[in-house]
Design a protein around this motif. Structure first.
Motif, PDB file in Angstrom:
ATOM      1  N   LYS A  93     -14.473  41.005  10.055  1.00  0.00           N
ATOM      2  CA  LYS A  93     -14.512  40.956  11.526  1.00  0.00           C
ATOM      3  C   LYS A  93     -15.372  42.089  12.100  1.00  0.00           C
ATOM      4  CE  LYS A  93     -11.488  40.648  15.527  1.00  0.00           C
ATOM      5  NZ  LYS A  93     -10.107  40.660  16.021  1.00  0.00           N
ATOM      6  N   SER A  94     -15.332  43.251  11.456  1.00  0.00           N
ATOM      7  CA  SER A  94     -16.101  44.390  11.964  1.00  0.00           C
ATOM      8  C   SER A  94     -17.514  44.453  11.383  1.00  0.00           C
ATOM      9  CB  SER A  94     -15.359  45.697  11.681  1.00  0.00           C
ATOM     10  OG  SER A  94     -15.242  45.910  10.293  1.00  0.00           O
ATOM     11  N   GLY A  95     -17.882  43.466  10.580  1.00  0.00           N
ATOM     12  CA  GLY A  95     -19.244  43.404  10.047  1.00  0.00           C
ATOM     13  C   GLY A  95     -19.521  44.372   8.919  1.00  0.00           C
ATOM     14  N   CYS A  96     -18.481  44.754   8.196  1.00  0.00           N
ATOM     15  CA  CYS A  96     -18.635  45.741   7.124  1.00  0.00           C
ATOM     16  C   CYS A  96     -18.704  45.114   5.739  1.00  0.00           C
ATOM     17  CB  CYS A  96     -17.470  46.726   7.158  1.00  0.00           C
ATOM     18  SG  CYS A  96     -17.422  47.708   8.662  1.00  0.00           S
ATOM     19  N   ILE A  97     -18.879  43.807   5.645  1.00  0.00           N
ATOM     20  CA  ILE A  97     -18.960  43.141   4.349  1.00  0.00           C
ATOM     21  C   ILE A  97     -20.411  42.763   4.064  1.00  0.00           C
ATOM     22  CG2 ILE A  97     -18.396  41.024   3.091  1.00  0.00           C
ATOM     23  CD1 ILE A  97     -15.604  41.239   3.992  1.00  0.00           C
ATOM     24  N   VAL A  98     -20.831  43.047   2.833  1.00  0.00           N
ATOM     25  CA  VAL A  98     -22.165  42.683   2.367  1.00  0.00           C
ATOM     26  C   VAL A  98     -21.981  41.761   1.161  1.00  0.00           C
ATOM     27  CG1 VAL A  98     -24.320  43.510   1.369  1.00  0.00           C
ATOM     28  CG2 VAL A  98     -23.157  44.861   3.132  1.00  0.00           C
ATOM     29  N   PHE A 131     -15.047  42.823  -5.718  1.00  0.00           N
ATOM     30  CA  PHE A 131     -15.598  43.531  -4.562  1.00  0.00           C
ATOM     31  C   PHE A 131     -15.507  45.022  -4.806  1.00  0.00           C
ATOM     32  CE2 PHE A 131     -11.161  42.906  -3.315  1.00  0.00           C
ATOM     33  CZ  PHE A 131     -10.796  44.093  -2.710  1.00  0.00           C
ATOM     34  N   VAL A 132     -16.461  45.734  -4.217  1.00  0.00           N
ATOM     35  CA  VAL A 132     -16.566  47.179  -4.381  1.00  0.00           C
ATOM     36  C   VAL A 132     -16.436  47.806  -2.999  1.00  0.00           C
ATOM     37  CG1 VAL A 132     -18.015  49.071  -5.203  1.00  0.00           C
ATOM     38  CG2 VAL A 132     -18.087  46.853  -6.370  1.00  0.00           C
ATOM     39  N   LEU A 133     -15.484  48.707  -2.875  1.00  0.00           N
ATOM     40  CA  LEU A 133     -15.241  49.407  -1.616  1.00  0.00           C
ATOM     41  C   LEU A 133     -15.976  50.744  -1.672  1.00  0.00           C
ATOM     42  CD1 LEU A 133     -13.638  49.420   1.059  1.00  0.00           C
ATOM     43  CD2 LEU A 133     -11.757  50.477  -0.194  1.00  0.00           C
ATOM     44  N   CYS A 134     -16.857  50.973  -0.699  1.00  0.00           N
ATOM     45  CA  CYS A 134     -17.657  52.200  -0.656  1.00  0.00           C
ATOM     46  C   CYS A 134     -17.502  52.882   0.699  1.00  0.00           C
ATOM     47  CB  CYS A 134     -19.136  51.888  -0.877  1.00  0.00           C
ATOM     48  SG  CYS A 134     -19.504  51.213  -2.486  1.00  0.00           S
ATOM     49  N   LYS A 135     -17.623  54.207   0.671  1.00  0.00           N
ATOM     50  CA  LYS A 135     -17.576  54.974   1.912  1.00  0.00           C
ATOM     51  C   LYS A 135     -18.674  56.022   1.866  1.00  0.00           C
ATOM     52  CE  LYS A 135     -14.589  57.336   5.075  1.00  0.00           C
ATOM     53  NZ  LYS A 135     -13.720  56.683   5.987  1.00  0.00           N
ATOM     54  N   THR A 148     -17.567  52.637   6.116  1.00  0.00           N
ATOM     55  CA  THR A 148     -16.973  51.963   4.966  1.00  0.00           C
ATOM     56  C   THR A 148     -17.611  50.581   4.843  1.00  0.00           C
ATOM     57  OG1 THR A 148     -14.882  53.120   5.300  1.00  0.00           O
ATOM     58  CG2 THR A 148     -14.814  51.140   3.936  1.00  0.00           C
ATOM     59  N   THR A 149     -17.998  50.223   3.626  1.00  0.00           N
ATOM     60  CA  THR A 149     -18.621  48.936   3.365  1.00  0.00           C
ATOM     61  C   THR A 149     -17.954  48.277   2.171  1.00  0.00           C
ATOM     62  OG1 THR A 149     -20.740  49.838   4.130  1.00  0.00           O
ATOM     63  CG2 THR A 149     -20.823  47.763   2.917  1.00  0.00           C
ATOM     64  N   VAL A 150     -17.755  46.971   2.270  1.00  0.00           N
ATOM     65  CA  VAL A 150     -17.220  46.181   1.171  1.00  0.00           C
ATOM     66  C   VAL A 150     -18.352  45.310   0.650  1.00  0.00           C
ATOM     67  CG1 VAL A 150     -15.534  44.437   0.476  1.00  0.00           C
ATOM     68  CG2 VAL A 150     -14.916  46.137   2.208  1.00  0.00           C
ATOM     69  N   TYR A 151     -18.688  45.483  -0.625  1.00  0.00           N
ATOM     70  CA  TYR A 151     -19.717  44.676  -1.272  1.00  0.00           C
ATOM     71  C   TYR A 151     -19.037  43.610  -2.114  1.00  0.00           C
ATOM     72  CZ  TYR A 151     -22.943  48.389   0.000  1.00  0.00           C
ATOM     73  OH  TYR A 151     -23.692  49.301   0.703  1.00  0.00           O
ATOM     74  N   ILE A 152     -19.358  42.359  -1.851  1.00  0.00           N
ATOM     75  CA  ILE A 152     -18.795  41.246  -2.620  1.00  0.00           C
ATOM     76  C   ILE A 152     -19.870  40.794  -3.604  1.00  0.00           C
ATOM     77  CG2 ILE A 152     -17.885  38.899  -2.501  1.00  0.00           C
ATOM     78  CD1 ILE A 152     -16.736  39.628   0.221  1.00  0.00           C
TER      79      ILE A 152
END
Length: 92
Positions: A43-48, A58-62, A67-71
């Motif tokens: 929803k916040s546009g933080c998924i790539v 998925f990889v959670l990065c900060k 904060t970004t979630v890479y799928i």
């Protein structure tokens, strides 16, 4: 200090120091909390999405405050092996 990267697939790499966690998509999304976190990130546009193939992890990065979630289609086990190898190389 050496900068080590983790290859997530396609043309996507992230700094190892930014990785918070690597998660298996199938087992981690059983948790309602994880599903809510992924929904909020979307929803916040933080998924790539690294690939349009079936996601395996998925990889959670900060980085700083972001904060970004890479799928990715790469399995969590393969990503963990890559991270361990990068860690080993950085200590040479």
């Amino acid at each position: 200090m050496k900068c080590m990267y983790l290859h997530l697939g396609q043309d996507t790499v992230v700094l190892m120091k930014d990785v918070i966690g690597i998660f298996d998509m199938e087992t981690s999304t059983i948790s309602q909390t994880t599903r809510e976190m992924l929904a909020a990130a979307q929803k916040s546009g933080c998924i790539v999405n690294v690939s349009m193939e079936m996601p395996k992890s998925f990889v959670l990065c900060k980085s700083g405050e972001k904060t970004t979630v890479y799928i990715t289609q790469i399995s969590s086990l393969t990503l963990l092996k890559r991270a361990a190898l990068a860690n080993k190389i950085s200590h040479l």
